[in-house]
Motif scaffolding. Structure first.
Motif, PDB file in Angstrom:
ATOM      1  N   SER A  90       0.829  -1.202   0.000  1.00 56.99           N
ATOM      2  CA  SER A  90       0.000   0.000   0.000  1.00 56.99           C
ATOM      3  C   SER A  90       0.864   1.253   0.000  1.00 56.99           C
ATOM      4  CB  SER A  90      -0.958  -0.003   1.193  1.00 56.99           C
ATOM      5  OG  SER A  90      -0.231   0.048   2.399  1.00 56.99           O
ATOM      6  N   ALA A  91       2.002   1.228   0.679  1.00 62.15           N
ATOM      7  CA  ALA A  91       2.890   2.388   0.672  1.00 62.15           C
ATOM      8  C   ALA A  91       3.440   2.605  -0.718  1.00 62.15           C
ATOM      9  CB  ALA A  91       4.022   2.200   1.679  1.00 62.15           C
ATOM     10  N   ARG A  92       3.827   1.564  -1.393  1.00 66.76           N
ATOM     11  CA  ARG A  92       4.338   1.710  -2.751  1.00 66.76           C
ATOM     12  C   ARG A  92       3.248   2.230  -3.681  1.00 66.76           C
ATOM     13  NH1 ARG A  92       7.943  -3.679  -3.513  1.00 66.76           N
ATOM     14  NH2 ARG A  92       9.648  -3.058  -2.161  1.00 66.76           N
ATOM     15  N   ARG A  93       2.054   1.710  -3.543  1.00 62.07           N
ATOM     16  CA  ARG A  93       0.944   2.179  -4.376  1.00 62.07           C
ATOM     17  C   ARG A  93       0.695   3.659  -4.101  1.00 62.07           C
ATOM     18  NH1 ARG A  93      -3.515  -1.675  -5.503  1.00 62.07           N
ATOM     19  NH2 ARG A  93      -1.741  -2.299  -6.703  1.00 62.07           N
ATOM     20  N   ARG A  94       0.747   4.055  -2.840  1.00 59.68           N
ATOM     21  CA  ARG A  94       0.556   5.455  -2.466  1.00 59.68           C
ATOM     22  C   ARG A  94       1.643   6.315  -3.092  1.00 59.68           C
ATOM     23  NH1 ARG A  94       2.691   8.352   1.573  1.00 59.68           N
ATOM     24  NH2 ARG A  94       3.572   6.522   2.582  1.00 59.68           N
ATOM     25  N   HIS A  95       2.884   5.822  -3.071  1.00 61.73           N
ATOM     26  CA  HIS A  95       3.985   6.562  -3.675  1.00 61.73           C
ATOM     27  C   HIS A  95       3.802   6.678  -5.188  1.00 61.73           C
ATOM     28  CE1 HIS A  95       6.926   5.655  -0.131  1.00 61.73           C
ATOM     29  NE2 HIS A  95       5.945   6.459   0.195  1.00 61.73           N
ATOM     30  N   LEU A  96       3.396   5.594  -5.819  1.00 60.64           N
ATOM     31  CA  LEU A  96       3.171   5.625  -7.260  1.00 60.64           C
ATOM     32  C   LEU A  96       2.053   6.587  -7.622  1.00 60.64           C
ATOM     33  CD1 LEU A  96       3.576   1.849  -8.169  1.00 60.64           C
ATOM     34  CD2 LEU A  96       5.177   3.713  -8.646  1.00 60.64           C
ATOM     35  N   ASP A  97       0.997   6.591  -6.809  1.00 66.20           N
ATOM     36  CA  ASP A  97      -0.095   7.528  -7.056  1.00 66.20           C
ATOM     37  C   ASP A  97       0.383   8.970  -6.913  1.00 66.20           C
ATOM     38  OD1 ASP A  97      -1.834   5.431  -7.521  1.00 66.20           O
ATOM     39  OD2 ASP A  97      -2.714   5.486  -5.503  1.00 66.20           O
ATOM     40  N   ALA A  98       1.194   9.233  -5.894  1.00 63.64           N
ATOM     41  CA  ALA A  98       1.722  10.587  -5.695  1.00 63.64           C
ATOM     42  C   ALA A  98       2.628  10.993  -6.848  1.00 63.64           C
ATOM     43  CB  ALA A  98       2.479  10.666  -4.361  1.00 63.64           C
ATOM     44  N   LEU A  99       3.459  10.072  -7.310  1.00 62.74           N
ATOM     45  CA  LEU A  99       4.321  10.369  -8.453  1.00 62.74           C
ATOM     46  C   LEU A  99       3.507  10.640  -9.715  1.00 62.74           C
ATOM     47  CD1 LEU A  99       7.191   7.782  -7.915  1.00 62.74           C
ATOM     48  CD2 LEU A  99       7.367  10.280  -7.767  1.00 62.74           C
ATOM     49  N   ALA A 100       2.452   9.879  -9.923  1.00 62.71           N
ATOM     50  CA  ALA A 100       1.606  10.087 -11.097  1.00 62.71           C
ATOM     51  C   ALA A 100       0.926  11.452 -11.025  1.00 62.71           C
ATOM     52  CB  ALA A 100       0.562   8.975 -11.203  1.00 62.71           C
ATOM     53  N   ARG A 101       0.458  11.839  -9.836  1.00 61.36           N
ATOM     54  CA  ARG A 101      -0.160  13.157  -9.690  1.00 61.36           C
ATOM     55  C   ARG A 101       0.857  14.256  -9.939  1.00 61.36           C
ATOM     56  NH1 ARG A 101      -1.907  11.057  -4.959  1.00 61.36           N
ATOM     57  NH2 ARG A 101      -1.001  12.758  -3.744  1.00 61.36           N
ATOM     58  N   ALA A 102       2.071  14.081  -9.427  1.00 60.70           N
ATOM     59  CA  ALA A 102       3.122  15.083  -9.649  1.00 60.70           C
ATOM     60  C   ALA A 102       3.446  15.201 -11.133  1.00 60.70           C
ATOM     61  CB  ALA A 102       4.369  14.724  -8.840  1.00 60.70           C
ATOM     62  N   ARG A 103       3.559  14.070 -11.817  1.00 57.32           N
ATOM     63  CA  ARG A 103       3.823  14.084 -13.258  1.00 57.32           C
ATOM     64  C   ARG A 103       2.705  14.802 -14.005  1.00 57.32           C
ATOM     65  NH1 ARG A 103       2.998   8.766 -15.123  1.00 57.32           N
ATOM     66  NH2 ARG A 103       0.881   9.512 -15.203  1.00 57.32           N
ATOM     67  N   ASP A 104       1.453  14.511 -13.644  1.00 63.47           N
ATOM     68  CA  ASP A 104       0.319  15.164 -14.287  1.00 63.47           C
ATOM     69  C   ASP A 104       0.370  16.673 -14.093  1.00 63.47           C
ATOM     70  OD1 ASP A 104      -0.561  12.666 -15.096  1.00 63.47           O
ATOM     71  OD2 ASP A 104      -2.111  12.509 -13.529  1.00 63.47           O
ATOM     72  N   GLN A 145       3.280  19.400  -3.691  1.00 63.70           N
ATOM     73  CA  GLN A 145       2.541  18.804  -2.579  1.00 63.70           C
ATOM     74  C   GLN A 145       2.413  17.299  -2.739  1.00 63.70           C
ATOM     75  OE1 GLN A 145      -1.048  21.158  -2.622  1.00 63.70           O
ATOM     76  NE2 GLN A 145      -0.287  22.486  -0.973  1.00 63.70           N
ATOM     77  N   ALA A 146       2.232  16.839  -3.974  1.00 65.76           N
ATOM     78  CA  ALA A 146       2.159  15.395  -4.208  1.00 65.76           C
ATOM     79  C   ALA A 146       3.481  14.733  -3.846  1.00 65.76           C
ATOM     80  CB  ALA A 146       1.793  15.112  -5.664  1.00 65.76           C
ATOM     81  N   LEU A 147       4.590  15.378  -4.212  1.00 66.19           N
ATOM     82  CA  LEU A 147       5.898  14.809  -3.886  1.00 66.19           C
ATOM     83  C   LEU A 147       6.181  14.842  -2.390  1.00 66.19           C
ATOM     84  CD1 LEU A 147       8.061  16.207  -6.809  1.00 66.19           C
ATOM     85  CD2 LEU A 147       7.187  13.887  -6.518  1.00 66.19           C
ATOM     86  N   GLU A 148       5.648  15.832  -1.709  1.00 68.21           N
ATOM     87  CA  GLU A 148       5.836  15.914  -0.256  1.00 68.21           C
ATOM     88  C   GLU A 148       5.244  14.710   0.458  1.00 68.21           C
ATOM     89  OE1 GLU A 148       4.236  19.649   0.973  1.00 68.21           O
ATOM     90  OE2 GLU A 148       6.024  20.755   0.372  1.00 68.21           O
ATOM     91  N   GLU A 149       4.259  14.073  -0.149  1.00 64.51           N
ATOM     92  CA  GLU A 149       3.692  12.865   0.442  1.00 64.51           C
ATOM     93  C   GLU A 149       4.736  11.754   0.516  1.00 64.51           C
ATOM     94  OE1 GLU A 149       0.148  11.699  -1.595  1.00 64.51           O
ATOM     95  OE2 GLU A 149      -0.641  13.749  -1.610  1.00 64.51           O
ATOM     96  N   ILE A 150       5.717  11.816  -0.344  1.00 67.67           N
ATOM     97  CA  ILE A 150       6.765  10.802  -0.371  1.00 67.67           C
ATOM     98  C   ILE A 150       8.001  11.270   0.381  1.00 67.67           C
ATOM     99  CG2 ILE A 150       8.295   9.447  -1.865  1.00 67.67           C
ATOM    100  CD1 ILE A 150       6.179   9.859  -4.082  1.00 67.67           C
ATOM    101  N   THR A 151       8.434  12.492   0.094  1.00 67.02           N
ATOM    102  CA  THR A 151       9.734  12.957   0.573  1.00 67.02           C
ATOM    103  C   THR A 151       9.697  13.710   1.882  1.00 67.02           C
ATOM    104  OG1 THR A 151       9.562  15.043  -0.639  1.00 67.02           O
ATOM    105  CG2 THR A 151      10.566  13.175  -1.789  1.00 67.02           C
ATOM    106  N   GLY A 152       8.545  14.177   2.284  1.00 67.35           N
ATOM    107  CA  GLY A 152       8.467  15.008   3.472  1.00 67.35           C
ATOM    108  C   GLY A 152       8.373  16.473   3.083  1.00 67.35           C
ATOM    109  N   ILE A 153       8.625  17.341   4.018  1.00 70.99           N
ATOM    110  CA  ILE A 153       8.427  18.780   3.806  1.00 70.99           C
ATOM    111  C   ILE A 153       9.446  19.342   2.828  1.00 70.99           C
ATOM    112  CG2 ILE A 153       8.402  21.038   4.947  1.00 70.99           C
ATOM    113  CD1 ILE A 153       6.034  19.203   5.599  1.00 70.99           C
ATOM    114  N   PHE A 154       8.924  20.106   1.889  1.00 70.44           N
ATOM    115  CA  PHE A 154       9.743  20.821   0.915  1.00 70.44           C
ATOM    116  C   PHE A 154       8.994  22.116   0.660  1.00 70.44           C
ATOM    117  CE2 PHE A 154      11.310  21.773  -3.387  1.00 70.44           C
ATOM    118  CZ  PHE A 154      12.660  21.610  -3.189  1.00 70.44           C
ATOM    119  N   THR A 155       9.510  23.235   1.145  1.00 66.20           N
ATOM    120  CA  THR A 155       8.771  24.489   1.123  1.00 66.20           C
ATOM    121  C   THR A 155       8.826  25.175  -0.236  1.00 66.20           C
ATOM    122  OG1 THR A 155      10.650  25.844   1.788  1.00 66.20           O
ATOM    123  CG2 THR A 155       9.353  24.831   3.556  1.00 66.20           C
ATOM    124  N   VAL A 156       7.945  26.155  -0.405  1.00 63.62           N
ATOM    125  CA  VAL A 156       7.932  26.966  -1.620  1.00 63.62           C
ATOM    126  C   VAL A 156       9.268  27.687  -1.766  1.00 63.62           C
ATOM    127  CG1 VAL A 156       6.832  28.951  -2.728  1.00 63.62           C
ATOM    128  CG2 VAL A 156       5.433  27.233  -1.567  1.00 63.62           C
TER     129      VAL A 156
END
Length: 127
Positions: free
Chosen positions: A60-74, A101-112
């Motif tokens: 489920s974590a990998r699927r969540r990461h893949l979903d976040a990556l797909a959203r970031a790519r989009d 924000q999608a990538l932050e779900e994987i990597t943690g905080i990354f500010t503007v």
């Protein structure tokens, strides 16, 4: 970047080592025909990326990461379309913010500020 040398057709030359990691980059000899050495190759690749078999939560974590990556790519693709079609920088910035924000779900905080620092750090802006 790590390098592994892979040699095929070990079945045609008897006496070749199946794996030699003593000096230089690892050398793995395999046979695509017989399958000899493929288990060693799989094990080496898993070791190279620190693969570990984990519990049921991993999928489920990998699927969540893949979903976040797909959203970031989009978001990045939408930003590129917006930039070329509408030349609207504020809309591009919003798309990139959503991708961030999608990538932050994987990597943690990354500010503007971090993002802007990276973007403007690659440009030479005069006074």
């Amino acid at each position: 970047m790590p390098v592994t040398l892979l040699f095929n057709k070990i079945d045609l030359d008897e006496g070749l080592p199946v794996a030699d990691t003593a000096a230089g980059p690892p050398r793995i000899h395999v046979s695509a025909v017989t399958g000899q050495g493929l288990d060693l190759l799989r094990a080496h690749l898993k070791d190279s990326v620190s693969f570990q078999t984990a519990g049921s939560g991993t999928i489920s974590a990998r699927r969540r990461h893949l979903d976040a990556l797909a959203r970031a790519r989009d978001c990045v693709e939408a930003a590129a379309r917006t930039l070329t079609q509408r030349r609207a920088g504020e809309l591009v910035a919003e798309e990139l913010r959503e991708g961030q924000q999608a990538l932050e779900e994987i990597t943690g905080i990354f500010t503007v500020d971090d993002l802007l620092g990276r973007i403007f750090g690659s440009f030479c802006i005069g006074k």
